[in-house]
Design a protein around this motif. Structure first.
Motif, PDB file in Angstrom:
ATOM      1  N   PRO A  11       7.479  11.662   1.589  1.00  0.00           N
ATOM      2  CA  PRO A  11       7.740  10.482   2.435  1.00  0.00           C
ATOM      3  C   PRO A  11       7.219  10.598   3.868  1.00  0.00           C
ATOM      4  O   PRO A  11       6.737   9.618   4.424  1.00  0.00           O
ATOM      5  N   GLU A  12       7.297  11.783   4.451  1.00  0.00           N
ATOM      6  CA  GLU A  12       6.832  11.950   5.837  1.00  0.00           C
ATOM      7  C   GLU A  12       5.325  11.737   5.940  1.00  0.00           C
ATOM      8  O   GLU A  12       4.832  11.124   6.874  1.00  0.00           O
ATOM      9  N   VAL A  13       4.596  12.241   4.951  1.00  0.00           N
ATOM     10  CA  VAL A  13       3.142  12.097   4.939  1.00  0.00           C
ATOM     11  C   VAL A  13       2.764  10.645   4.658  1.00  0.00           C
ATOM     12  O   VAL A  13       1.849  10.096   5.283  1.00  0.00           O
ATOM     13  N   VAL A  14       3.476  10.019   3.728  1.00  0.00           N
ATOM     14  CA  VAL A  14       3.216   8.613   3.402  1.00  0.00           C
ATOM     15  C   VAL A  14       3.456   7.748   4.634  1.00  0.00           C
ATOM     16  O   VAL A  14       2.664   6.856   4.944  1.00  0.00           O
ATOM     17  N   PHE A  15       4.541   8.023   5.361  1.00  0.00           N
ATOM     18  CA  PHE A  15       4.825   7.255   6.576  1.00  0.00           C
ATOM     19  C   PHE A  15       3.702   7.405   7.597  1.00  0.00           C
ATOM     20  O   PHE A  15       3.265   6.417   8.190  1.00  0.00           O
ATOM     21  N   LEU A  16       3.240   8.625   7.797  1.00  0.00           N
ATOM     22  CA  LEU A  16       2.163   8.865   8.756  1.00  0.00           C
ATOM     23  C   LEU A  16       0.873   8.170   8.324  1.00  0.00           C
ATOM     24  O   LEU A  16       0.206   7.525   9.142  1.00  0.00           O
ATOM     25  N   GLN A  17       0.545   8.262   7.049  1.00  0.00           N
ATOM     26  CA  GLN A  17      -0.658   7.590   6.537  1.00  0.00           C
ATOM     27  C   GLN A  17      -0.542   6.073   6.727  1.00  0.00           C
ATOM     28  O   GLN A  17      -1.491   5.416   7.169  1.00  0.00           O
TER      29      GLN A  17
ATOM     30  N   PRO B  85      -0.261   8.871  -1.656  1.00  0.00           N
ATOM     31  CA  PRO B  85       0.284  10.101  -2.238  1.00  0.00           C
ATOM     32  C   PRO B  85       1.014  10.950  -1.199  1.00  0.00           C
ATOM     33  O   PRO B  85       0.766  10.832   0.002  1.00  0.00           O
ATOM     34  N   GLY B  86       1.907  11.788  -1.675  1.00  0.00           N
ATOM     35  CA  GLY B  86       2.536  12.773  -0.804  1.00  0.00           C
ATOM     36  C   GLY B  86       4.004  12.527  -0.580  1.00  0.00           C
ATOM     37  O   GLY B  86       4.566  11.521  -1.023  1.00  0.00           O
TER      38      GLY B  86
ATOM     39  N   VAL C 162       0.826  -1.204   0.000  1.00  0.00           N
ATOM     40  CA  VAL C 162       0.000   0.000   0.000  1.00  0.00           C
ATOM     41  C   VAL C 162       0.862   1.256   0.000  1.00  0.00           C
ATOM     42  O   VAL C 162       0.453   2.304  -0.504  1.00  0.00           O
ATOM     43  N   VAL C 163       2.081   1.162   0.543  1.00  0.00           N
ATOM     44  CA  VAL C 163       2.958   2.324   0.652  1.00  0.00           C
ATOM     45  C   VAL C 163       3.163   2.979  -0.712  1.00  0.00           C
ATOM     46  O   VAL C 163       3.172   4.208  -0.827  1.00  0.00           O
TER      47      VAL C 163
END
Length: 107
Positions: free
Chosen positions: A53-59, A50-51, A45-46
């Motif tokens: 890397p920091e936003v992707v990690f948080l999501q 979108p976004g 899913v990673v």
């Protein structure tokens, strides 16, 4: 993080007495057991998130946490609790057997 938890526990804080954290403590073993499977099966899913890397990690972290809590809640209520009840019943049954009498002979 560990220091904050330690300080809250030592200082007599009531932060750990909330219903949410209490329930999380109840399902913590199930969460421990399912977290790796959740991470393993959701790792693809990673690439779809979108976004930066920091936003992707948080999501991804929130997704894994949500699925993990859901899966551990199900395993806690559908597997762990019934097995604990069966173990308690077997334990009571074993305790009620009188071991002072010799076993009947098989002959």
């Amino acid at each position: 993080m560990a220091g904050i938890v330690f300080f809250a526990a030592v200082s007599g804080s009531r932060i750990f007495e909330g219903a949410g954290l209490s329930y999380l403590g109840k399902i913590s073993f199930s969460l421990y057991l399912v977290h790796f499977a959740v991470i393993h099966f959701t790792r693809g899913v990673v690439e779809l998130l979108p976004g930066p890397p920091e936003v992707v990690f948080l999501q991804y972290a929130l997704l894994v946490l949500g699925i993990g809590i859901l899966a551990s809640t199900l395993t806690f209520h559908l597997i762990e609790q019934p097995m604990i009840k069966i173990g308690q019943q077997l334990s009571r049954r074993k305790a009620s057997v009188d071991i002072s009498k010799p076993a009947p002979s098989a002959i």
